[in-house]
Every structure is written in C-alpha cells, then in structure tokens.
Design a protein around this motif. Structure first.
Motif, PDB file in Angstrom:
ATOM      1  N   ASN A  92       0.813  -1.222   0.000  1.00 27.85           N
ATOM      2  CA  ASN A  92       0.000   0.000   0.000  1.00 27.85           C
ATOM      3  C   ASN A  92       0.845   1.270   0.000  1.00 27.85           C
ATOM      4  O   ASN A  92       0.369   2.339   0.368  1.00 27.85           O
ATOM      5  CB  ASN A  92      -0.924   0.011   1.223  1.00 27.85           C
ATOM      6  N   ALA A  93       2.088   1.164  -0.412  1.00 29.25           N
ATOM      7  CA  ALA A  93       2.978   2.330  -0.404  1.00 29.25           C
ATOM      8  C   ALA A  93       2.487   3.386  -1.384  1.00 29.25           C
ATOM      9  O   ALA A  93       2.051   3.057  -2.489  1.00 29.25           O
ATOM     10  CB  ALA A  93       4.389   1.917  -0.755  1.00 29.25           C
ATOM     11  N   PRO A  94       2.539   4.661  -1.014  1.00 32.58           N
ATOM     12  CA  PRO A  94       2.080   5.739  -1.910  1.00 32.58           C
ATOM     13  C   PRO A  94       3.096   5.992  -3.016  1.00 32.58           C
ATOM     14  O   PRO A  94       4.259   5.577  -2.920  1.00 32.58           O
ATOM     15  CB  PRO A  94       1.979   6.939  -0.966  1.00 32.58           C
ATOM     16  N   PRO A  95       2.707   6.683  -4.080  1.00 33.52           N
ATOM     17  CA  PRO A  95       3.636   7.009  -5.164  1.00 33.52           C
ATOM     18  C   PRO A  95       4.876   7.770  -4.688  1.00 33.52           C
ATOM     19  O   PRO A  95       5.956   7.605  -5.254  1.00 33.52           O
ATOM     20  CB  PRO A  95       2.788   7.875  -6.101  1.00 33.52           C
ATOM     21  N   SER A  96       4.717   8.595  -3.658  1.00 33.88           N
ATOM     22  CA  SER A  96       5.863   9.358  -3.158  1.00 33.88           C
ATOM     23  C   SER A  96       6.944   8.431  -2.613  1.00 33.88           C
ATOM     24  O   SER A  96       8.148   8.706  -2.756  1.00 33.88           O
ATOM     25  CB  SER A  96       5.412  10.325  -2.061  1.00 33.88           C
ATOM     26  N   ALA A  97       6.560   7.314  -1.987  1.00 39.87           N
ATOM     27  CA  ALA A  97       7.540   6.364  -1.470  1.00 39.87           C
ATOM     28  C   ALA A  97       8.249   5.650  -2.619  1.00 39.87           C
ATOM     29  O   ALA A  97       9.463   5.388  -2.552  1.00 39.87           O
ATOM     30  CB  ALA A  97       6.854   5.346  -0.560  1.00 39.87           C
ATOM     31  N   ILE A  98       7.492   5.348  -3.677  1.00 38.96           N
ATOM     32  CA  ILE A  98       8.111   4.724  -4.851  1.00 38.96           C
ATOM     33  C   ILE A  98       9.109   5.678  -5.484  1.00 38.96           C
ATOM     34  O   ILE A  98      10.218   5.287  -5.867  1.00 38.96           O
ATOM     35  CB  ILE A  98       7.029   4.326  -5.869  1.00 38.96           C
ATOM     36  N   MET A  99       8.737   6.950  -5.574  1.00 44.15           N
ATOM     37  CA  MET A  99       9.651   7.951  -6.128  1.00 44.15           C
ATOM     38  C   MET A  99      10.897   8.080  -5.278  1.00 44.15           C
ATOM     39  O   MET A  99      12.000   8.285  -5.792  1.00 44.15           O
ATOM     40  CB  MET A  99       8.940   9.299  -6.247  1.00 44.15           C
TER      41      MET A  99
END
Length: 213
Positions: free
Chosen positions: A149-156
């Motif tokens: 459930n990681a947000p896009p900001s964490a992926i970035m």
C-alpha cells in the motif's frame, strides 16, 4: 498525507541489495571500465550515461507497473533476452578481434576512429535496456523495499535514491579508470585486457541466451 520517510526502514535493506548489485562486476560496469581505459574519459562518461539511462528506463517501468505487464507477455521479454545475449556476443567478438591485433595496428586504428557521443551513448543504453534481468531487479527492489500500500511518493523516493547512487557509481568507474595510471596499465596489458573482456562478454551473453526468465 502519509510521511514518506516512515518507509525508510523498508527501503534500507532493498537499497543495500541494490548497491551490491550495482557495484559488482557485470556487463554494464565492464563496458564502462573498458571504454574508459581504452578510449579515454569522454567515452567512459558517455557510455556510463547511456547505461544509467537504460537503468532509469527500467526503473520507470517498474515504478509504473509495466514490469508486471511485460511479465504477462513473456514473449516480449524473450525477444529482449535474445537481443541482449546476441549484442553481448557481438561485443565479445569485437574485443577478441582487438586482442589479436598488433599494438602498432591498434595505435593507427585508434587515431582514425572517433566515435560520436550518440554512438557511445547508444552502446551503453543498449547493453542495459536489452537485459530483461534489469527490470526484474528493479521490480524486486520496489516489491521488497515497499509494502503493497505504499504511496507514489515512497516509490519515487526509492527510485530516486537508487538512481542517484547508480549515477555516482557509474561515473566513478568512468573517472577512476580513465586516469593516466589506468591508461599505462592498459597499454602494457592491452591484449590480456581485451581477451578478458571477450571471455566475459561471451560468458554473459551465453548465460543470458540460455537462462530462463
């Protein structure tokens, strides 16, 4: 809005694994080292940029979820695997031919050959972007380094950290192996170095062609 830095405990182990993979010998690092010591700092840096862009391409694919799509359509990865393996075999053949040439002939050829920045960049990019194992490496980094459930900001964040590190490492290899000392070593052992590159590329190409994805 979730605090992106709360995901650092998840990212850290995956990042360490990524560093080990990037620092370890492989076709990409070998291409940078070979270009830097044989063709100079300019060639090493430009090939390093091409390899970095190839890595960034796969990073974006993994971040956008395209890796799962490619994995579904296995034929696409099989085609890339064959192309990547054949390209490495081609590089092995070039290194083998270079190793067989006398030093005097190589000096004359080096004076005539002047690769463009585009040619050097495309060589580096092709080495990395035709290796389907790279995308599975990035997929593993994102999958292991972040919860579902990681947000896009964490992926970035994880992509940014890993890509920054790979850029510095690739450039470091290019600068380190383009020094005068490295050039002297290359001139004194050119045939052995080219022969080693030929063997390495051959093994890597055959391994890629015969591996299962």
């Amino acid at each position: 809005m979730p605090d992106v830095f709360t995901y650092l405990p998840y990212i850290w182990p995956a990042y360490v694994a990524y560093l080990i993979a990037v620092l370890s010998p492989g076709p990409a690092n070998f291409a940078i080292i070979g270009a830097a010591i044989s063709q100079g700092r300019r060639a090493g840096i430009i090939i390093a940029l091409g390899i970095f862009c190839g890595s960034l391409t796969w990073a974006c694919c993994a971040a956008l979820g395209l890796a799962a799509l490619l994995r579904t359509y296995a034929i696409a990865l099989e085609i890339m695997k064959v192309l990547g393996g054949l390209y490495l075999i081609y590089l092995a053949w070039k290194a083998y031919r270079s190793a067989r040439k006398p030093d005097a002939e190589m000096a004359v050829n080096a004076a005539k050959v002047n690769y463009t920045a585009k040619q050097l960049w495309l060589r580096g990019y092709a080495i990395h972007v035709t290796n389907p194992k790279a995308i599975f490496g990035w997929l593993a980094i994102i999958s292991l380094g972040l919860p579902a459930n990681a947000p896009p900001s964490a992926i970035m964040l994880i992509v940014g950290i890993c890509c920054t590190s790979s850029f510095l490492i690739f450039m470091g290899y290019a600068l380190l192996f383009s020094t005068r000392h490295a050039l002297r070593v290359y001139k004194s052992a050119r045939r052995w170095i080219e022969g080693t590159m030929a063997v390495f590329y051959s093994v890597a190409g055959i391994k890629l062609l015969t591996s299962r994805i």
